[in-house]
Motif scaffolding. Sequence first.
Motif, PDB file in Angstrom:
ATOM      1  N   UNK A 156       0.833  -1.196   0.000  1.00  0.00           N
ATOM      2  CA  UNK A 156       0.000   0.000   0.000  1.00  0.00           C
ATOM      3  C   UNK A 156       0.868   1.246   0.000  1.00  0.00           C
ATOM      4  N   UNK A 157       0.467   2.222  -0.787  1.00  0.00           N
ATOM      5  CA  UNK A 157       1.097   3.538  -0.779  1.00  0.00           C
ATOM      6  C   UNK A 157       0.023   4.533  -0.334  1.00  0.00           C
ATOM      7  N   UNK A 158      -0.202   4.628   0.975  1.00  0.00           N
ATOM      8  CA  UNK A 158      -1.317   5.398   1.509  1.00  0.00           C
ATOM      9  C   UNK A 158      -1.116   6.901   1.379  1.00  0.00           C
ATOM     10  N   UNK A 159       0.120   7.330   1.238  1.00  0.00           N
ATOM     11  CA  UNK A 159       0.353   8.755   1.051  1.00  0.00           C
ATOM     12  C   UNK A 159      -0.346   9.259  -0.206  1.00  0.00           C
ATOM     13  N   UNK A 160      -0.327   8.455  -1.262  1.00  0.00           N
ATOM     14  CA  UNK A 160      -0.991   8.814  -2.516  1.00  0.00           C
ATOM     15  C   UNK A 160      -2.309   8.071  -2.698  1.00  0.00           C
ATOM     16  N   UNK A 197      -5.134   3.352  -8.161  1.00  0.00           N
ATOM     17  CA  UNK A 197      -5.871   4.072  -7.123  1.00  0.00           C
ATOM     18  C   UNK A 197      -6.687   3.104  -6.270  1.00  0.00           C
ATOM     19  N   UNK A 198      -6.688   3.323  -4.967  1.00  0.00           N
ATOM     20  CA  UNK A 198      -7.493   2.491  -4.069  1.00  0.00           C
ATOM     21  C   UNK A 198      -8.982   2.612  -4.372  1.00  0.00           C
ATOM     22  N   UNK A 199      -9.391   3.753  -4.922  1.00  0.00           N
ATOM     23  CA  UNK A 199     -10.800   3.947  -5.251  1.00  0.00           C
ATOM     24  C   UNK A 199     -11.261   3.014  -6.369  1.00  0.00           C
ATOM     25  N   UNK A 200     -10.315   2.495  -7.154  1.00  0.00           N
ATOM     26  CA  UNK A 200     -10.665   1.629  -8.281  1.00  0.00           C
ATOM     27  C   UNK A 200     -10.630   0.144  -7.915  1.00  0.00           C
TER      28      UNK A 200
END
Length: 698
Positions: A156-160, A197-200
């Motif tokens: 995970x790259x939670x910053x982005x 993107x996590x949204x996808x």
Amino acid sequence: MESEAREVACIVNDMSDMVVVDLDSTVTAELDTEDGLPEEARNVSDVAHALFQNEDDEGEDDGDDSGTDHFSEKSGTQLQRCERRGSSRLPDTFQTSNLLFYERFKAYQDYMLGDCKPSEVQTFTADYLDKVLEPCDWLALWCTDVFDVLVEVKDLDLKDLKACVKLVLPLQCGTRDCEITEEAMNALLEDTQHKVSLQELQVVYEESGDFDQTALALEHLRFFYKHIWRQWDEEDEDDDFDYFVRCVEPRLRFYYDILEDRVPAGLVAEYESLLENCSKCFQQFSELRSGLCADSDSELDNVSMVEGLKLCDQLETFKRKLHIIENPLLRYVLAYKGTSGQQCVQSRGLRASGMKVVHVVTASCSIIQLQSLLSARLISLCSSEDTEIQFHKEPVSAVDACHQDDLVIILPGVYSVSSSIFIPDSITIEGFGFPDEVVIEMKDKGDSFVESTGADVRLSNIKFIQHDGIGGILCVRQGTVNMENCVLQCETTGVIVRTSARLTMNMCDLYGSKGAGVEIYPGSVCSLVGNGIHHCKDGILIKDFANELDGMPSITMENNAIHNNEGFGVILVKPGNGEPLQVTADRTEEDTTADMAKDKQQEGDADPHSTTSSSSSDTPTSSSATPVQMGSAESNSTDGDVASVTGRKWQLSRQMSRNKEASCSRPVQDLMEHQIFISVQENQFKRNGRGDFGTFFF
């Protein structure tokens, strides 16, 4: 902590296995009380309760006042499987799109956003995701407008707000009007450094429950950036209220109001149009701002700065209008001037043949009713050859068949209608009997029950009942409506009198409105004589915010009984004028005397350094007045002044955000002396929750 909880649960289960309890219906009832438990079972229960209580207490001690600092407890939401339709071989995902309002509200308030500022939203969101997302080794569908493909999350790259993924082989992919190979998909991931993107991402369903919180967190993330977040939010920092209170809650409520059909379709369309225009304006403003050099004095940059100033004012106007629609209270008192389906109904005018028609509405009638109708109404009306009679089974078809000067007579009965009644011509609709005998009932949802645009419409002796409606029970959009001896049982707003329309309402009974009983717009003419207006949110709501095209409303109020309303009997909505509010009650002589004594006592006890009611913090002002005043100053200034004013406004004016929460409603004393009232006499006001008269400043 979870492993310890599982060990405790195993111990409890093992101990419970040694307790033999007969679970028939009688014993089960006894076990509901502690005294009904066998001694061994009570001991097991006490041990388990004590252990888990200690665990809860430890979790509480470790936390602080930030809702995002711990998310160890499981949500009450039980996620179900979302099966994929068609012949797709892709795995099923979690069903997360049907969450209730309170579930999303709690997640954003307690865990995801808390009391953050707009600039802190991404940081708070990343912190929330760090606590609830599985860090790696879980399957998800990467869903875009073009394809859905199965991937495995490796990091995970939670910053982005992104995830590092790799394809699951063999390739499992669903496409829309295209074909994608494994090589093409790998090349696409290479270009994005395997980050999406996590949204996808949609988590693949597992019955174990291990990934429920991950799926739920991604749903909250998707929903927030799709329906709540606005591009311009981050630049709107200067506000006394946190981001959740100021933006998230009203937008979330508005979304669910639309979802549950509590907002008129015209207002939804207006909101979507405003949102699109605001987004375009912000994009233009951002591009213009990024292309400017701060230290440049060139003529081109000066022109661009002036253009940016115009875009800034336009953007603030759009934002203010959006805020009015999103905020439930402002939406109620200010509403909108949109149009709906009634505008598609055009006036038919007179018949080419010159014939006039009497439309008789009845599902069935007796001989006695028919004889009475003939002798009382029809014989006198149809004495000439230019009049004929038509029969209808329900009111909507009768009104739809009307031309100018037609008459609709409705015989006693209860008529259920499934669509709004549009009246574009000057016609008369009357009930043949008492209002309680002639009932028109609308159960389906609609923007309004009755919509009138006719030049001279007359309604009498009818009871209108509205169920589950969105708009008002009667909306006079233009022309004139004369209503007499009618009963209006409302659910939303009662009677709405739009700008330039006229209403005469005599001897009517109106009740039950969740909004105002009668809502009067600027530039309208309204005569209320001998009516009962009661058990509504507010009795009469008058909108006094006339612009250069609309005059003030003209109102006559005589012999009305306005009582038992939740808010005010009569409330006036107007922009703040920057002057101190006159905050005095006007309900009874005793109340006035008591308030005067209280004010006198407060003057004697007042601290000269304390903030009084005349201070700027308690004086609502109109934020819409600010751009006008500033615009006037700019037009009369020199080039140097323009540059100075532009510099001051360049970072987006915050005046709207500072003032928009300053709206308030207060009881006032001299409302009935306002110039909008032509005649006010012999009215009775009783038991109105917040007072008989009040003013709402926005």
